[in-house]
Motif scaffolding. Structure first.
Motif, PDB file in Angstrom:
ATOM      1  N   UNK A   1      33.843  -2.075 -26.863  1.00 41.02           N
ATOM      2  CA  UNK A   1      34.504  -1.927 -25.580  1.00 41.02           C
ATOM      3  C   UNK A   1      34.409  -3.196 -24.761  1.00 41.02           C
ATOM      4  N   UNK A   2      35.041  -3.162 -23.568  1.00 42.83           N
ATOM      5  CA  UNK A   2      35.139  -4.354 -22.732  1.00 42.83           C
ATOM      6  C   UNK A   2      33.783  -4.906 -22.327  1.00 42.83           C
ATOM      7  N   UNK A   3      32.819  -4.020 -22.023  1.00 43.00           N
ATOM      8  CA  UNK A   3      31.549  -4.505 -21.498  1.00 43.00           C
ATOM      9  C   UNK A   3      30.800  -5.384 -22.492  1.00 43.00           C
ATOM     10  N   UNK A   4      31.050  -5.203 -23.774  1.00 46.01           N
ATOM     11  CA  UNK A   4      30.429  -6.084 -24.758  1.00 46.01           C
ATOM     12  C   UNK A   4      31.388  -7.209 -25.181  1.00 46.01           C
ATOM     13  N   UNK A   5      32.703  -6.924 -25.123  1.00 47.72           N
ATOM     14  CA  UNK A   5      33.694  -7.931 -25.538  1.00 47.72           C
ATOM     15  C   UNK A   5      33.749  -9.093 -24.573  1.00 47.72           C
ATOM     16  N   UNK A   6      33.811  -8.820 -23.265  1.00 47.20           N
ATOM     17  CA  UNK A   6      33.966  -9.882 -22.281  1.00 47.20           C
ATOM     18  C   UNK A   6      32.797 -10.864 -22.266  1.00 47.20           C
ATOM     19  N   UNK A   7      31.546 -10.389 -22.283  1.00 50.47           N
ATOM     20  CA  UNK A   7      30.451 -11.375 -22.301  1.00 50.47           C
ATOM     21  C   UNK A   7      30.514 -12.316 -23.490  1.00 50.47           C
TER      22      UNK A   7
ATOM     23  N   UNK B   1      37.523 -19.518 -17.322  1.00 49.69           N
ATOM     24  CA  UNK B   1      36.801 -19.704 -16.067  1.00 49.69           C
ATOM     25  C   UNK B   1      35.377 -19.195 -16.189  1.00 49.69           C
ATOM     26  N   UNK B   2      35.211 -18.050 -16.873  1.00 45.24           N
ATOM     27  CA  UNK B   2      33.884 -17.501 -17.110  1.00 45.24           C
ATOM     28  C   UNK B   2      33.049 -18.401 -18.005  1.00 45.24           C
ATOM     29  N   UNK B   3      33.702 -19.034 -18.958  1.00 45.64           N
ATOM     30  CA  UNK B   3      32.989 -19.974 -19.849  1.00 45.64           C
ATOM     31  C   UNK B   3      32.430 -21.150 -19.035  1.00 45.64           C
TER      32      UNK B   3
ATOM     33  N   UNK C   1      24.172 -13.844 -15.063  1.00 50.52           N
ATOM     34  CA  UNK C   1      25.053 -14.984 -14.768  1.00 50.52           C
ATOM     35  C   UNK C   1      26.509 -14.601 -14.973  1.00 50.52           C
ATOM     36  N   UNK C   2      26.799 -13.918 -16.075  1.00 49.30           N
ATOM     37  CA  UNK C   2      28.169 -13.495 -16.344  1.00 49.30           C
ATOM     38  C   UNK C   2      28.643 -12.478 -15.311  1.00 49.30           C
ATOM     39  N   UNK C   3      27.767 -11.562 -14.922  1.00 55.42           N
ATOM     40  CA  UNK C   3      28.133 -10.560 -13.922  1.00 55.42           C
ATOM     41  C   UNK C   3      28.421 -11.207 -12.572  1.00 55.42           C
TER      42      UNK C   3
ATOM     43  N   UNK D   1      29.910  -6.068  -9.928  1.00 58.31           N
ATOM     44  CA  UNK D   1      28.551  -6.377 -10.396  1.00 58.31           C
ATOM     45  C   UNK D   1      28.428  -6.329 -11.914  1.00 58.31           C
ATOM     46  N   UNK D   2      29.540  -6.204 -12.619  1.00 64.08           N
ATOM     47  CA  UNK D   2      29.503  -6.193 -14.084  1.00 64.08           C
ATOM     48  C   UNK D   2      30.558  -7.153 -14.612  1.00 64.08           C
TER      49      UNK D   2
END
Length: 207
Positions: free
Chosen positions: A41-47, A67-69, A88-90, A136-137
């Motif tokens: 899911x997204x919560x593991x894919x995005x990080x 931008x997150x990178x 940091x990612x959050x 916050x995520x």
């Protein structure tokens, strides 16, 4: 035009709203993955996408991901390798959420002419479940909200400038800078979050 004291009060009210939200979001920042999230899911894919600088899920969010990178590797080089990577990612989502709140406050204040209404509605939105969660995520939705609000604010600023020019009897078109900024933001939706582009047809009608 607002008196100078009212303008100053309005500006500081918006700053206080954003700072209060910053403290709340930092205190509740997601700083770890739970076992169930490892299933996907997204919560593991995005990080992973932001840390590695690679595409996330289809259709992907290349501007947000890159931008997150930059955010992740830049901030981690300052804080050290021992800094919590999830936090940091959050915090990158928090950055976008604060921008969205600032824009929402400006929009409501401009529409109502009342900074108190802007403060109350902005504060309510800041602690609404989904916005707080996305602030916050590691998710891209706060950035999409910020982009959409920026389009609305610019469109209304363009309209106000047109009205001032009409009252002054200026026959020349004005507000080209606003229109170019709107075109840029609308185009960026294709490389950010394509659902933001849903606002383009009503935006064209409005203009």
């Amino acid at each position: 035009t607002e008196p100078m004291s009212n303008q100053r009060l309005s500006r500081w009210t918006g700053i206080v709203l954003v700072l209060a939200a910053l403290l709340l979001y930092l205190a509740t920042l997601d700083n770890g993955l739970r076992p169930g999230e490892l299933a996907g899911g997204d919560l593991i894919t995005h990080p992973y996408a932001q840390v590695q600088g690679r595409p996330s899920n289809a259709p992907g969010y290349p501007l947000y991901t890159m931008g997150g990178w930059l955010w992740f590797h830049g901030l981690r080089s300052l804080l050290g390798q021992d800094a919590n990577p999830t936090a940091i990612l959050s915090a990158y989502s928090t950055l976008w959420a604060l921008l969205a709140l600032g824009l929402l406050y400006v929009l409501i204040r401009d529409l109502t002419g009342n900074w108190l209404i802007g403060l109350l509605l902005g504060a309510f939105f800041a602690v609404s479940y989904f916005f707080w969660y996305y602030a916050v995520s590691t998710e891209q939705y706060a950035s999409a909200v910020a982009q959409t609000l920026a389009i609305v604010v610019l469109a209304l600023r363009w309209e106000a400038r047109q009205e001032r020019a009409d009252r002054a009897g200026d026959p020349l078109p004005v507000g080209d800078g606003y229109l170019l900024a709107l075109a840029l933001l609308a185009g960026l939706a294709l490389a950010h979050m394509v659902t933001v582009a849903v606002i383009v047809p009503p935006l064209l009608w409005f203009i």
